[in-house]
Design an enzyme around this catalytic site. Sequence first.
Site, PDB file in Angstrom:
ATOM      1  N   MET A  18       0.816  -1.218   0.000  1.00  0.00           N
ATOM      2  CA  MET A  18       0.000   0.000   0.000  1.00  0.00           C
ATOM      3  C   MET A  18       0.844   1.261   0.000  1.00  0.00           C
ATOM      4  O   MET A  18       0.499   2.255  -0.634  1.00  0.00           O
ATOM      5  CB  MET A  18      -0.913   0.006   1.225  1.00  0.00           C
ATOM      6  CG  MET A  18      -2.171  -0.781   1.024  1.00  0.00           C
ATOM      7  SD  MET A  18      -3.279  -0.507   2.415  1.00  0.00           S
ATOM      8  CE  MET A  18      -2.968  -1.979   3.360  1.00  0.00           C
ATOM      9  N   ASP A  37      11.917   3.128   3.755  1.00  0.00           N
ATOM     10  CA  ASP A  37      11.608   1.711   3.991  1.00  0.00           C
ATOM     11  C   ASP A  37      12.906   1.011   4.344  1.00  0.00           C
ATOM     12  O   ASP A  37      13.994   1.553   4.115  1.00  0.00           O
ATOM     13  CB  ASP A  37      10.986   1.097   2.714  1.00  0.00           C
ATOM     14  CG  ASP A  37      10.100  -0.111   3.006  1.00  0.00           C
ATOM     15  OD1 ASP A  37      10.610  -1.087   3.587  1.00  0.00           O
ATOM     16  OD2 ASP A  37       8.921  -0.091   2.651  1.00  0.00           O
ATOM     17  N   ASP A  60      14.330   3.093   8.917  1.00  0.00           N
ATOM     18  CA  ASP A  60      13.797   2.098   9.853  1.00  0.00           C
ATOM     19  C   ASP A  60      12.990   2.886  10.877  1.00  0.00           C
ATOM     20  O   ASP A  60      13.557   3.658  11.659  1.00  0.00           O
ATOM     21  CB  ASP A  60      14.949   1.342  10.527  1.00  0.00           C
ATOM     22  CG  ASP A  60      14.449   0.330  11.556  1.00  0.00           C
ATOM     23  OD1 ASP A  60      13.247   0.386  11.934  1.00  0.00           O
ATOM     24  OD2 ASP A  60      15.255  -0.503  11.997  1.00  0.00           O
ATOM     25  N   VAL A  61      11.678   2.703  10.873  1.00  0.00           N
ATOM     26  CA  VAL A  61      10.820   3.563  11.698  1.00  0.00           C
ATOM     27  C   VAL A  61      11.035   3.387  13.197  1.00  0.00           C
ATOM     28  O   VAL A  61      10.569   4.205  13.986  1.00  0.00           O
ATOM     29  CB  VAL A  61       9.314   3.357  11.371  1.00  0.00           C
ATOM     30  CG1 VAL A  61       9.004   3.809   9.962  1.00  0.00           C
ATOM     31  CG2 VAL A  61       8.876   1.911  11.624  1.00  0.00           C
ATOM     32  N   ASN A  87       2.755   4.578   7.486  1.00  0.00           N
ATOM     33  CA  ASN A  87       2.191   3.368   6.880  1.00  0.00           C
ATOM     34  C   ASN A  87       2.968   2.092   7.203  1.00  0.00           C
ATOM     35  O   ASN A  87       2.394   1.005   7.209  1.00  0.00           O
ATOM     36  CB  ASN A  87       2.135   3.569   5.354  1.00  0.00           C
ATOM     37  CG  ASN A  87       1.967   2.277   4.600  1.00  0.00           C
ATOM     38  OD1 ASN A  87       0.858   1.776   4.448  1.00  0.00           O
ATOM     39  ND2 ASN A  87       3.076   1.708   4.106  1.00  0.00           N
ATOM     40  N   TYR A 153      -0.732  -7.725  17.292  1.00  0.00           N
ATOM     41  CA  TYR A 153      -1.151  -6.828  16.196  1.00  0.00           C
ATOM     42  C   TYR A 153      -2.268  -5.903  16.674  1.00  0.00           C
ATOM     43  O   TYR A 153      -2.230  -4.696  16.433  1.00  0.00           O
ATOM     44  CB  TYR A 153      -1.607  -7.661  14.995  1.00  0.00           C
ATOM     45  CG  TYR A 153      -1.813  -6.850  13.723  1.00  0.00           C
ATOM     46  CD1 TYR A 153      -0.758  -6.140  13.142  1.00  0.00           C
ATOM     47  CD2 TYR A 153      -3.056  -6.809  13.091  1.00  0.00           C
ATOM     48  CE1 TYR A 153      -0.940  -5.405  11.977  1.00  0.00           C
ATOM     49  CE2 TYR A 153      -3.245  -6.077  11.925  1.00  0.00           C
ATOM     50  CZ  TYR A 153      -2.186  -5.375  11.370  1.00  0.00           C
ATOM     51  OH  TYR A 153      -2.379  -4.646  10.211  1.00  0.00           O
ATOM     52  N   VAL A 186      -6.742  -6.135   2.480  1.00  0.00           N
ATOM     53  CA  VAL A 186      -6.331  -5.431   1.258  1.00  0.00           C
ATOM     54  C   VAL A 186      -5.392  -6.331   0.465  1.00  0.00           C
ATOM     55  O   VAL A 186      -4.589  -7.080   1.056  1.00  0.00           O
ATOM     56  CB  VAL A 186      -5.613  -4.106   1.610  1.00  0.00           C
ATOM     57  CG1 VAL A 186      -5.332  -3.303   0.351  1.00  0.00           C
ATOM     58  CG2 VAL A 186      -6.428  -3.289   2.617  1.00  0.00           C
ATOM     59  N   THR A 188      -2.422  -7.128  -0.687  1.00  0.00           N
ATOM     60  CA  THR A 188      -0.964  -6.933  -0.644  1.00  0.00           C
ATOM     61  C   THR A 188      -0.332  -8.245  -0.189  1.00  0.00           C
ATOM     62  O   THR A 188      -1.038  -9.200   0.150  1.00  0.00           O
ATOM     63  CB  THR A 188      -0.557  -5.830   0.363  1.00  0.00           C
ATOM     64  OG1 THR A 188      -0.771  -6.323   1.686  1.00  0.00           O
ATOM     65  CG2 THR A 188      -1.339  -4.548   0.157  1.00  0.00           C
ATOM     66  N   THR A 191      -1.644 -10.129   2.918  1.00  0.00           N
ATOM     67  CA  THR A 191      -2.826 -10.998   2.911  1.00  0.00           C
ATOM     68  C   THR A 191      -2.671 -12.160   1.925  1.00  0.00           C
ATOM     69  O   THR A 191      -3.645 -12.864   1.640  1.00  0.00           O
ATOM     70  CB  THR A 191      -4.091 -10.189   2.536  1.00  0.00           C
ATOM     71  OG1 THR A 191      -3.845  -9.518   1.295  1.00  0.00           O
ATOM     72  CG2 THR A 191      -4.455  -9.187   3.612  1.00  0.00           C
TER      73      THR A 191
HETATM   74  P1  NAD Z   1       3.449  -4.729   3.044  1.00  0.00           P
HETATM   75  O1  NAD Z   1       4.142  -5.809   3.807  1.00  0.00           O
HETATM   76  O2  NAD Z   1       3.175  -4.933   1.594  1.00  0.00           O
HETATM   77  O3  NAD Z   1       4.262  -3.360   3.218  1.00  0.00           O
HETATM   78  C1  NAD Z   1       4.746  -2.942   4.464  1.00  0.00           C
HETATM   79  C2  NAD Z   1       6.044  -2.195   4.245  1.00  0.00           C
HETATM   80  O4  NAD Z   1       6.561  -1.775   5.526  1.00  0.00           O
HETATM   81  C3  NAD Z   1       7.122  -3.047   3.585  1.00  0.00           C
HETATM   82  O5  NAD Z   1       7.667  -2.379   2.459  1.00  0.00           O
HETATM   83  C4  NAD Z   1       8.138  -3.261   4.689  1.00  0.00           C
HETATM   84  O6  NAD Z   1       9.473  -3.401   4.207  1.00  0.00           O
HETATM   85  C5  NAD Z   1       7.959  -1.973   5.493  1.00  0.00           C
HETATM   86  N1  NAD Z   1       8.528  -2.073   6.838  1.00  0.00           N
HETATM   87  C6  NAD Z   1       8.458  -3.122   7.706  1.00  0.00           C
HETATM   88  N2  NAD Z   1       9.173  -2.829   8.812  1.00  0.00           N
HETATM   89  C7  NAD Z   1       9.678  -1.581   8.653  1.00  0.00           C
HETATM   90  C8  NAD Z   1      10.491  -0.725   9.446  1.00  0.00           C
HETATM   91  N3  NAD Z   1      10.957  -1.123  10.656  1.00  0.00           N
HETATM   92  N4  NAD Z   1      10.800   0.499   8.973  1.00  0.00           N
HETATM   93  C9  NAD Z   1      10.353   0.893   7.761  1.00  0.00           C
HETATM   94  N5  NAD Z   1       9.598   0.129   6.950  1.00  0.00           N
HETATM   95  C10 NAD Z   1       9.271  -1.098   7.402  1.00  0.00           C
HETATM   96  O7  NAD Z   1       2.119  -4.434   3.855  1.00  0.00           O
HETATM   97  P2  NAD Z   1       0.809  -3.609   3.476  1.00  0.00           P
HETATM   98  O8  NAD Z   1      -0.283  -4.568   3.377  1.00  0.00           O
HETATM   99  O9  NAD Z   1       1.077  -2.668   2.364  1.00  0.00           O
HETATM  100  O10 NAD Z   1       0.623  -2.822   4.853  1.00  0.00           O
HETATM  101  C11 NAD Z   1       0.810  -1.433   4.976  1.00  0.00           C
HETATM  102  C12 NAD Z   1       0.172  -0.973   6.293  1.00  0.00           C
HETATM  103  O11 NAD Z   1      -1.230  -1.274   6.262  1.00  0.00           O
HETATM  104  C13 NAD Z   1       0.724  -1.700   7.528  1.00  0.00           C
HETATM  105  O12 NAD Z   1       0.805  -0.787   8.610  1.00  0.00           O
HETATM  106  C14 NAD Z   1      -0.340  -2.756   7.813  1.00  0.00           C
HETATM  107  O13 NAD Z   1      -0.346  -3.164   9.161  1.00  0.00           O
HETATM  108  C15 NAD Z   1      -1.592  -2.014   7.414  1.00  0.00           C
HETATM  109  N6  NAD Z   1      -2.734  -2.878   7.087  1.00  0.00           N
HETATM  110  C16 NAD Z   1      -2.659  -3.793   6.091  1.00  0.00           C
HETATM  111  C17 NAD Z   1      -3.787  -4.543   5.780  1.00  0.00           C
HETATM  112  C18 NAD Z   1      -3.808  -5.555   4.642  1.00  0.00           C
HETATM  113  O14 NAD Z   1      -4.819  -6.259   4.495  1.00  0.00           O
HETATM  114  N7  NAD Z   1      -2.799  -5.647   3.796  1.00  0.00           N
HETATM  115  C19 NAD Z   1      -4.946  -4.387   6.518  1.00  0.00           C
HETATM  116  C20 NAD Z   1      -4.985  -3.458   7.555  1.00  0.00           C
HETATM  117  C21 NAD Z   1      -3.870  -2.689   7.825  1.00  0.00           C
END
Ligand code: NAD
Length: 249
Positions: A18, A37, A60-61, A87, A153, A186, A188, A191
């Site tokens: 996302m 990232d 790194d957040v 994010n 989580y 979502v 990605t 999931t």
């Molecule tokens: P994703 O795994 O595709 O992307 C997450 C990104 O965060 C990755 O690029 C990863 O390298 C990066 N990341 C991880 N640890 C990190 C760190 N310490 N510092 C910087 N970057 C870091 O996941 P996504 O599905 O795109 O999720 C994005 C956000 O949405 C997340 O916060 C997730 O919890 C939230 N979310 C996702 C869903 C879903 O269904 N995919 C649903 C609800 C919430």
Amino acid sequence: MARFDNEVVLVTGGAQGMGANHVRHLIAEGARVLFGDVAVADGEALAAELGENAKFVRLDVTDDQSWTDAVTAGEEAFGPFTALVNNAGVSGVTPWLTLSTDDFKRMIEINTVGTFIGIRSIVPSLKRSGRGGVIVNISSTAGIAPSAGTATYAASKWAVRGLTKVAALEFGHDNIRVVSVHPGFVETQMTAGVDLSILSGQPIPRLATKDEVSKLVLFLIVDATYSTGTEFIIDGGNTLGAAPLEMKD
Ligand code: NAD
């Protein structure tokens, strides 16, 4: 003039999923974007594709210095920030009695502590912009409604919802709005292993597309000018509860 011509946005976790989609949408709408990232190869490839208005840094957040360096790099390239999308995140489902303390802490560190440091790091830059700004924190439906196996989580994303409200109160007078977004499932990599039959009782019985979430995030940055401290749920009705009874003639 494009909708985001005056916006300088920092997106975390922007190399994949996302976050990468938010970066693409922001650039297409005229924003200048610094995205960070820990997935460096993906981040650099995306920045090369998107051109001079997109800049990638390793961020790194969980690391204070990493945030300081990212904000400095963004300001040098584009000037003060006007928005942050917190994010970056990780997820996982583990039964309570087998969840280790280290694994519990690690998810809190990335999802919650990362969001906290991000807000503390960006606010001075938003103030330097001279007009305040917007912080969009990506939580989850896990921060709205519980489900078994998500102790860490849910705790991490529930806390993101709480941080959002406190920050909205602390920074409102600086013209800074802070909101949380709560996606359901979502499409990605997060999931990828999910059995989609669990969505069959949802009023909209499918995954959300990344574009659907990006459109909400962009709306919150420039259009939702009277919303702060509140939740925006994008879940196909998932958190409504029990599946509807089958209606018969
Ligand atoms: P994703 O795994 O595709 O992307 C997450 C990104 O965060 C990755 O690029 C990863 O390298 C990066 N990341 C991880 N640890 C990190 C760190 N310490 N510092 C910087 N970057 C870091 O996941 P996504 O599905 O795109 O999720 C994005 C956000 O949405 C997340 O916060 C997730 O919890 C939230 N979310 C996702 C869903 C879903 O269904 N995919 C649903 C609800 C919430």
